[in-house]
Design an enzyme around this catalytic site. Sequence first.
Site, PDB file in Angstrom:
ATOM      1  N   GLU B 172       0.954  -1.241   0.061  1.00 33.14           N
ATOM      2  CA  GLU B 172       0.019   0.240   0.124  1.00 33.14           C
ATOM      3  C   GLU B 172       0.941   1.327  -0.118  1.00 33.14           C
ATOM      4  O   GLU B 172       2.150   1.312   0.158  1.00 33.14           O
ATOM      5  CB  GLU B 172      -0.836  -0.078   1.171  1.00 33.14           C
ATOM      6  CG  GLU B 172      -0.319  -0.332   2.511  1.00 33.14           C
ATOM      7  CD  GLU B 172       0.953   0.268   2.866  1.00 33.14           C
ATOM      8  OE1 GLU B 172       0.929   1.842   2.838  1.00 33.14           O
ATOM      9  OE2 GLU B 172       1.932  -0.345   3.136  1.00 33.14           O
ATOM     10  N   GLU B 316       4.640  -0.257   0.316  1.00 37.09           N
ATOM     11  CA  GLU B 316       4.298  -0.575  -1.090  1.00 37.09           C
ATOM     12  C   GLU B 316       4.349  -1.740  -1.583  1.00 37.09           C
ATOM     13  O   GLU B 316       3.866  -2.086  -2.722  1.00 37.09           O
ATOM     14  CB  GLU B 316       5.579   0.237  -1.940  1.00 37.09           C
ATOM     15  CG  GLU B 316       6.041   1.464  -1.549  1.00 37.09           C
ATOM     16  CD  GLU B 316       7.230   2.115  -2.227  1.00 37.09           C
ATOM     17  OE1 GLU B 316       7.838   1.318  -2.977  1.00 37.09           O
ATOM     18  OE2 GLU B 316       7.418   3.323  -2.196  1.00 37.09           O
TER      19      GLU B 316
END
Lengths: 350, 350
Positions: B172, B316
């Site tokens: 994310e 990420e």
Amino acid sequence: MGSEVYLPQIENIERGSLREEIQAHLDDLTKPPGSLGRLEEIAMQYCLARGSLRPLLTKKKIYTFAGDHGITVEGVSPYPKEVTVQMVLNMAGGGAAISVLCKNAGIDYAVVDIGTAGDYSGVPGVIDLKVNNGTASFLRNSAMTGAECRKALLAGASLAEQGEADIYGIGEMGIGNTSSAAAMYSLLLDMDPYETVGAGTGAEGELLNHKKRIVAEAVSFHRSRWDGSPVDAIGRVGGFEIAGMTGFILSAASKRIPVVVDGFISSVAALAAMKMTSAVEGYLFFSHRSAEHFHAGFLESLGAVPILDLGMRLGEGTGAALAIEIISQAMHCYSEMATFSSAGISDRED
Amino acid sequence: MGSEVYLPQIENIERGSLREEIQAHLDDLTKPPGSLGRLEEIAMQYCLARGSLRPLLTKKKIYTFAGDHGITVEGVSPYPKEVTVQMVLNMAGGGAAISVLCKNAGIDYAVVDIGTAGDYSGVPGVIDLKVNNGTASFLRNSAMTGAECRKALLAGASLAEQGEADIYGIGEMGIGNTSSAAAMYSLLLDMDPYETVGAGTGAEGELLNHKKRIVAEAVSFHRSRWDGSPVDAIGRVGGFEIAGMTGFILSAASKRIPVVVDGFISSVAALAAMKMTSAVEGYLFFSHRSAEHFHAGFLESLGAVPILDLGMRLGEGTGAALAIEIISQAMHCYSEMATFSSAGISDRED
């Protein structure tokens, strides 16, 4: 038999201004400072070892050093001695774990017969550097002669002479070699063999107790006769594959090529090299914490935090192969990520 | 707002006879039994999740779910909110750590705008599943409406509907989302926010204290109003990217496709999914122990040992990318190694 046998010039990796330049680049990459954790430390060490702000990491190579051990006549392993030669063929044929891992990680691979009882004429993928068909039992004799030890060190060193890789990994195969490595740890670190001997390929119960007694008896025999040098420790209780890995590490470091050390047995070769010259340490990556007894303790005593901790205890270079993938990714991030300035990304507000 | 919002049928992975067949194959590979450690456990879990003795692991895919957070108006992050959109462009453009890692690991990659304040029309590599331009501040309001929460869950689920990969990784991006995740952990595990809030991208000193106070105040507000369901926790204090990941996990598991969870924020999405149905757990690999405060504690409370521990805290999907390389190698060993019988290698003598 002192360390003068083989000791190339190795530069210390500490370089003040280069370190600062590398750190500045790491901090300019599009991520919060330090947020890639160990990947940033790995990139720093790799750059320092190569002596460059922008080193390549393209060519990766792993060697498995294979040797037979006379100590197997004492019944220290649950596997028959013949497995060493069978596994060399399996490695060269692509069926061993290390062969599979290297193939899929894009790592060039070869197995080195530095002292097994096998003949691999015409077998592709086996490099012939044979010193002898295995060591003598080190229970009440030296495992090898001074000439053999020197030959094995130089044979290992010769492999790294060409310097044809950006990073090397090393591993080993040799039924009986956890006994040999445990004896070496005991000599080099002045430790009780009952603390350094572990299960190896799977010695349990009475077999494990027997293995401990045999190694303890051997260490007791050699301790009083040992001249205190790492090379004499290798010659007395080591193996051809251990000697080869020690020579290889020293030679690679002298070319500024980092070496990724596999597990329990490779680490004792690294320990011998570090005892010969502490400068070599900056070129070593300890790949993983082996499940073999005492490997964790050894790494801790060194202050070394391995890259991986996956409970592996296979040897061959399997831990090194996985760690090379991590090191490689650390360098991809270092070399290929955008910077704050180039990507137009806002930095911290404080 | 109960769990009935979205809850597909998920099969429990436990299957007695398949487990035995997988174990027999693992033990027939040319290595001492268990010597590949975690790699063998990983192969076992992957096979069980796929429900097959010989599953493929070829197609790997990582999605980064991106969303903006209204809580940033309270000054909980050292980075400006604009960084979310800038980083989405950086990820799609190949300059972010996750883009670099996926490219070099052969992992298909895309970033999903599930709720950022950006417009990426014409930008390749960004999937548009936008629910809104960011959540509302959850200090004294719900972060999203019930309809938005449902839409985000289903949007995430829709990505896994096609089932076009053998394994998925999720990560994310969203400035402010460690505050959101910490609030969710506090609700779902009934914990004091002072224990679940950490530095995130780098909140220190007074900023960190302020962040803790804000999250504590918000959790106190929502705790008494919360209906106790995971979905209501997401709606109250979560984020669109968290809702999306929860839906994605449930959908992938219903297709028997394992999901590799990244770090602190992805893990809270996994926690919400596990609270909805415990059967999902068998499809989850926890990739790494994040350096973010409380991630280690959360994994421990779950009895989950992550694959990697590299001190990373970037999010990420970076930890998931590295772990997918390890899982992939575990399956290469499982599928490609020789067996004792095929290679003519002697087994143990006892």
